[in-house]
Design a protein around this motif. Structure first.
Motif, PDB file in Angstrom:
ATOM      1  N   ARG A 141       0.834  -1.208   0.000  1.00  0.00           N
ATOM      2  CA  ARG A 141       0.000   0.000   0.000  1.00  0.00           C
ATOM      3  C   ARG A 141       0.872   1.264   0.000  1.00  0.00           C
ATOM      4  O   ARG A 141       0.560   2.253  -0.650  1.00  0.00           O
ATOM      5  CB  ARG A 141      -0.910   0.014   1.232  1.00  0.00           C
ATOM      6  N   LEU A 142       1.971   1.213   0.736  1.00  0.00           N
ATOM      7  CA  LEU A 142       2.875   2.380   0.795  1.00  0.00           C
ATOM      8  C   LEU A 142       3.538   2.601  -0.569  1.00  0.00           C
ATOM      9  O   LEU A 142       3.727   3.743  -0.998  1.00  0.00           O
ATOM     10  CB  LEU A 142       3.918   2.174   1.896  1.00  0.00           C
ATOM     11  N   THR A 150       2.729  16.630   1.771  1.00  0.00           N
ATOM     12  CA  THR A 150       2.226  18.004   1.653  1.00  0.00           C
ATOM     13  C   THR A 150       0.951  18.212   2.467  1.00  0.00           C
ATOM     14  O   THR A 150       0.610  19.345   2.794  1.00  0.00           O
ATOM     15  CB  THR A 150       1.957  18.359   0.176  1.00  0.00           C
ATOM     16  N   ASP A 151       0.230  17.128   2.759  1.00  0.00           N
ATOM     17  CA  ASP A 151      -0.978  17.234   3.595  1.00  0.00           C
ATOM     18  C   ASP A 151      -0.840  16.217   4.734  1.00  0.00           C
ATOM     19  O   ASP A 151      -1.391  15.105   4.666  1.00  0.00           O
ATOM     20  CB  ASP A 151      -2.221  16.958   2.738  1.00  0.00           C
ATOM     21  N   PRO A 152      -0.086  16.592   5.790  1.00  0.00           N
ATOM     22  CA  PRO A 152       0.205  15.627   6.855  1.00  0.00           C
ATOM     23  C   PRO A 152      -1.049  15.055   7.517  1.00  0.00           C
ATOM     24  O   PRO A 152      -1.113  13.853   7.788  1.00  0.00           O
ATOM     25  CB  PRO A 152       1.024  16.446   7.868  1.00  0.00           C
ATOM     26  N   ALA A 153      -2.071  15.886   7.737  1.00  0.00           N
ATOM     27  CA  ALA A 153      -3.271  15.400   8.431  1.00  0.00           C
ATOM     28  C   ALA A 153      -3.972  14.324   7.603  1.00  0.00           C
ATOM     29  O   ALA A 153      -4.393  13.291   8.132  1.00  0.00           O
ATOM     30  CB  ALA A 153      -4.215  16.561   8.721  1.00  0.00           C
ATOM     31  N   ALA A 154      -4.076  14.542   6.299  1.00  0.00           N
ATOM     32  CA  ALA A 154      -4.768  13.573   5.436  1.00  0.00           C
ATOM     33  C   ALA A 154      -3.978  12.271   5.349  1.00  0.00           C
ATOM     34  O   ALA A 154      -4.548  11.170   5.431  1.00  0.00           O
ATOM     35  CB  ALA A 154      -4.968  14.171   4.047  1.00  0.00           C
ATOM     36  N   ILE A 188      -3.242   6.438   6.324  1.00  0.00           N
ATOM     37  CA  ILE A 188      -2.362   5.293   6.639  1.00  0.00           C
ATOM     38  C   ILE A 188      -2.800   4.635   7.942  1.00  0.00           C
ATOM     39  O   ILE A 188      -2.779   3.405   8.065  1.00  0.00           O
ATOM     40  CB  ILE A 188      -0.878   5.734   6.677  1.00  0.00           C
ATOM     41  N   ASN A 189      -3.251   5.444   8.894  1.00  0.00           N
ATOM     42  CA  ASN A 189      -3.649   4.897  10.197  1.00  0.00           C
ATOM     43  C   ASN A 189      -4.806   3.925  10.127  1.00  0.00           C
ATOM     44  O   ASN A 189      -4.984   3.123  11.033  1.00  0.00           O
ATOM     45  CB  ASN A 189      -4.020   6.036  11.158  1.00  0.00           C
ATOM     46  N   GLN A 190      -5.607   4.009   9.049  1.00  0.00           N
ATOM     47  CA  GLN A 190      -6.775   3.125   9.028  1.00  0.00           C
ATOM     48  C   GLN A 190      -6.545   1.819   8.261  1.00  0.00           C
ATOM     49  O   GLN A 190      -7.431   0.982   8.195  1.00  0.00           O
ATOM     50  CB  GLN A 190      -8.004   3.864   8.517  1.00  0.00           C
ATOM     51  N   TRP A 191      -5.349   1.639   7.703  1.00  0.00           N
ATOM     52  CA  TRP A 191      -5.092   0.379   7.010  1.00  0.00           C
ATOM     53  C   TRP A 191      -4.960  -0.764   8.026  1.00  0.00           C
ATOM     54  O   TRP A 191      -4.284  -0.599   9.063  1.00  0.00           O
ATOM     55  CB  TRP A 191      -3.786   0.455   6.205  1.00  0.00           C
ATOM     56  N   PRO A 192      -5.552  -1.905   7.729  1.00  0.00           N
ATOM     57  CA  PRO A 192      -5.447  -3.036   8.651  1.00  0.00           C
ATOM     58  C   PRO A 192      -3.984  -3.411   8.905  1.00  0.00           C
ATOM     59  O   PRO A 192      -3.189  -3.524   7.969  1.00  0.00           O
ATOM     60  CB  PRO A 192      -6.175  -4.168   7.912  1.00  0.00           C
ATOM     61  N   GLY A 193      -3.644  -3.572  10.146  1.00  0.00           N
ATOM     62  CA  GLY A 193      -2.280  -3.989  10.499  1.00  0.00           C
ATOM     63  C   GLY A 193      -1.354  -2.834  10.829  1.00  0.00           C
ATOM     64  O   GLY A 193      -0.277  -3.044  11.379  1.00  0.00           O
ATOM     65  N   VAL A 194      -1.777  -1.602  10.508  1.00  0.00           N
ATOM     66  CA  VAL A 194      -0.957  -0.443  10.900  1.00  0.00           C
ATOM     67  C   VAL A 194      -1.267  -0.146  12.364  1.00  0.00           C
ATOM     68  O   VAL A 194      -2.425   0.009  12.747  1.00  0.00           O
ATOM     69  CB  VAL A 194      -1.274   0.794  10.032  1.00  0.00           C
TER      70      VAL A 194
END
Ligand code: 5RP
Length: 218
Positions: free
Chosen positions: A146-147, A177-181, A186-192
């Motif tokens: 995904r990354l 360029t959009d750190p919040a987005a 990325i935080n919602q991907w399973p396993g992160v």
């Protein structure tokens, strides 16, 4: 001044932000180590510390500073921590020391995040420092794919197991360029477990060590 001298300078300057009689949130890393050493000089005037890593806990205890279980401390006035990169709005990349998850947990309980850093950490756009992502081991390959789809080049940090028993992917080649987005995605991907972008928990103030002394960025 050397980089180590700048770290000591900001570590000591951070003492001014500690609220006497309260619990202090303590980050992780070489800059924070300077802060911990300085904090020892006022250990009898604080109610203890909540720590973001086993390493910081060890150093705090070696100084005789009481380390409290984060579950027993609902809120803290100030969290002091370093960063691998910080932009002019206080967004950070963190996790070079593999402590990003606990750092974000402690930062989330704090009213203020005071970032301490030498001037080499200040950037216009985050991403030159490889972005750390803590992952559950069985998800590492899927998260890496995904990354890559985002345009990054992830590599597994060799030989590192975090305090939470997880692994770290370091991602090169991202321009954040959009750190919040990006943090949210990325935080919602399973396993992160945690992505090392601190936008939601960004710094309220940054004490930047420069050749001219400590600059305070707000
Ligand atoms: C640890 C961190 C550190 O704050 C970051 O790596 C900066 O460390 P140093 O003060 O050693 O440069 O995020 O996970």
């Amino acid at each position: 001044m050397t980089q180590d001298e700048l770290k000591k300078l900001v570590g000591e300057a951070a003492l001014a932000y500690v609220v006497p009689g309260t619990v202090v949130g303590v980050g992780t890393g070489s800059t924070v180590n300077c802060f911990i050493d300085a904090l020892a000089t006022m250990k009898d005037r604080i109610a203890g510390a909540v720590s973001s890593s086993e390493k910081s806990t060890e150093r705090l205890r070696a100084h005789g500073i009481t380390v409290l279980d984060s579950n027993t401390v609902p809120s803290i006035p100030v969290y002091i921590d370093g960063a691998d990169e910080i932009d002019h709005r206080g967004h950070m990349v963190k996790g070079g020391g593999a402590a990003l998850t606990r750092e974000k947990i402690v930062a989330d309980t704090a009213e203020r995040f005071v970032c301490i850093a030498d001037e080499s950490k200040l950037v216009d756009v985050l991403g030159a420092f490889p972005l750390p992502v803590e992952v559950i081991p069985m998800a590492a390959a899927q998260v890496a794919r995904r990354l890559e789809a985002l345009g990054g080049q992830p590599t597994l940090r060799a030989g590192v197991v975090t305090d939470n028993g997880c692994h770290i992917l370091d991602v090169r080649g991202l321009r954040i360029t959009d750190p919040a987005a990006m943090e949210r995605d990325i935080n919602q991907w399973p396993g992160v477990v945690t992505v090392g972008i601190f936008a939601r928990n960004r710094a309220s103030v940054c004490l930047l060590g420069t050749a001219q002394g400590v600059k305070t960025l707000t």
